[in-house]
Design a protein around this motif. Sequence first.
Motif, short mmCIF file in Angstrom:
data_model
loop_
_atom_site.label_atom_id
_atom_site.label_comp_id
_atom_site.label_asym_id
_atom_site.label_seq_id
_atom_site.Cartn_x
_atom_site.Cartn_y
_atom_site.Cartn_z
N ASP A 101 0.83 -1.20 0.00
CA ASP A 101 0.00 0.00 0.00
C ASP A 101 0.87 1.26 0.00
N TRP A 102 1.78 1.33 -0.97
CA TRP A 102 2.74 2.44 -1.01
C TRP A 102 2.87 3.07 -2.39
N GLY A 103 2.03 2.65 -3.32
CA GLY A 103 2.05 3.26 -4.64
C GLY A 103 3.22 2.83 -5.50
N VAL A 104 3.80 1.68 -5.19
CA VAL A 104 4.93 1.15 -5.96
C VAL A 104 4.63 -0.29 -6.35
N THR A 105 4.97 -0.67 -7.57
CA THR A 105 4.75 -2.04 -8.04
C THR A 105 6.05 -2.82 -8.05
N ALA A 106 5.93 -4.12 -8.22
CA ALA A 106 7.11 -4.97 -8.32
C ALA A 106 7.96 -4.57 -9.52
N THR A 107 7.32 -4.12 -10.59
CA THR A 107 8.05 -3.68 -11.79
C THR A 107 8.98 -2.52 -11.47
N THR A 108 8.49 -1.57 -10.66
CA THR A 108 9.31 -0.42 -10.28
C THR A 108 10.47 -0.85 -9.40
N VAL A 109 10.19 -1.76 -8.46
CA VAL A 109 11.26 -2.27 -7.59
C VAL A 109 12.35 -2.93 -8.44
N ASN A 110 11.95 -3.75 -9.39
CA ASN A 110 12.92 -4.45 -10.23
C ASN A 110 13.67 -3.51 -11.16
N LYS A 111 13.07 -2.37 -11.49
CA LYS A 111 13.76 -1.40 -12.32
C LYS A 111 14.94 -0.80 -11.56
N VAL A 112 14.74 -0.57 -10.26
CA VAL A 112 15.80 0.01 -9.43
C VAL A 112 16.76 -1.08 -8.95
N TYR A 113 16.21 -2.24 -8.60
CA TYR A 113 17.01 -3.37 -8.11
C TYR A 113 16.63 -4.62 -8.90
N PRO A 114 17.21 -4.80 -10.09
CA PRO A 114 16.84 -5.93 -10.97
C PRO A 114 16.92 -7.27 -10.24
N GLY A 115 15.87 -8.07 -10.43
CA GLY A 115 15.85 -9.43 -9.88
C GLY A 115 15.39 -9.53 -8.44
N THR A 116 15.01 -8.40 -7.83
CA THR A 116 14.56 -8.45 -6.42
C THR A 116 13.29 -9.27 -6.28
N VAL A 117 12.36 -9.06 -7.20
CA VAL A 117 11.09 -9.80 -7.17
C VAL A 117 11.02 -10.68 -8.41
N PRO A 118 10.97 -12.00 -8.25
CA PRO A 118 10.87 -12.89 -9.41
C PRO A 118 9.63 -12.58 -10.24
N GLU A 119 9.80 -12.56 -11.57
CA GLU A 119 8.68 -12.30 -12.45
C GLU A 119 8.35 -13.55 -13.25
N PHE A 120 7.08 -13.75 -13.49
CA PHE A 120 6.61 -14.91 -14.24
C PHE A 120 5.84 -14.41 -15.45
N LYS A 121 6.36 -14.70 -16.64
CA LYS A 121 5.71 -14.20 -17.85
C LYS A 121 5.54 -15.33 -18.87
N LEU A 122 4.35 -15.40 -19.44
CA LEU A 122 4.07 -16.36 -20.50
C LEU A 122 3.90 -15.61 -21.82
N GLN A 123 4.27 -16.27 -22.90
CA GLN A 123 4.07 -15.66 -24.20
C GLN A 123 2.57 -15.57 -24.49
N LEU A 124 2.13 -14.41 -24.94
CA LEU A 124 0.71 -14.19 -25.20
C LEU A 124 0.46 -13.99 -26.69
N ALA A 125 -0.73 -14.39 -27.12
CA ALA A 125 -1.11 -14.19 -28.51
C ALA A 125 -1.53 -12.74 -28.71
#
Length: 206
Positions: free
Chosen positions: A101-125
């Motif tokens: 509840d701080w207005g920050v997403t995992a994407t922003t955290v990883n932008k500053v500290y790459p790899g801090t939060v594991p990301e899971f992505k599937l290829q989409l059509a």
Amino acid sequence: MNLINQLRLTSSRLAKEKVLTHATPIELKVFNYAYDKDKVYGVKFSHIDQDNLGEPTHNTFNVLDALYTRQVTGDAAKNLVRLAAKADGDLIKLICNKDLDWGVTATTVNKVYPGTVPEFKLQLAKEVALSKLNYPLLAQLKYDGVRIAILWDGNHTTFKTRNGKVIYLPKWENYISTQLFNHEPTMIDTEVTIREGKSVDRTKVS
């Protein structure tokens, strides 16, 4: 947690990123525990004392580890979190809710500290204009359903949605694990649909 309070008082994304550059190792660990989708604690809290978040301690993470490894569940898990919150502050409740509840997403955290939060992505059509296609092509029907990735690590089966959320299907877990026993770690990408493959009953599929 002081860093969370600073970020709540900061409005712009760039300013938040600047504040994040001052995060300590234990604060980075908080980000990981709060936003790693593999860490599911099984409890939620509606009442959180925002003025008494406190700071993370070793006990904070010991309690969270006991929850996400399912050593403690149900009412016992809630009581354990309440005891930890009473000792160290309500930060642990925010982590259990998977939202600081701080207005920050995992994407922003990883932008500053790459790899801090594991990301899971599937290829989409995606839709492509017919005029841009190059032939010959290999094509198949796309059914509208619910994407589920089956991950076998050599010992256990895990099911995830396309966004990386872990879902529990005990009966299927036992069956898949039996089928993949002695098989090297692998992932099976699936789409769960109704028999006709129509989108009209997508809610039923979900």
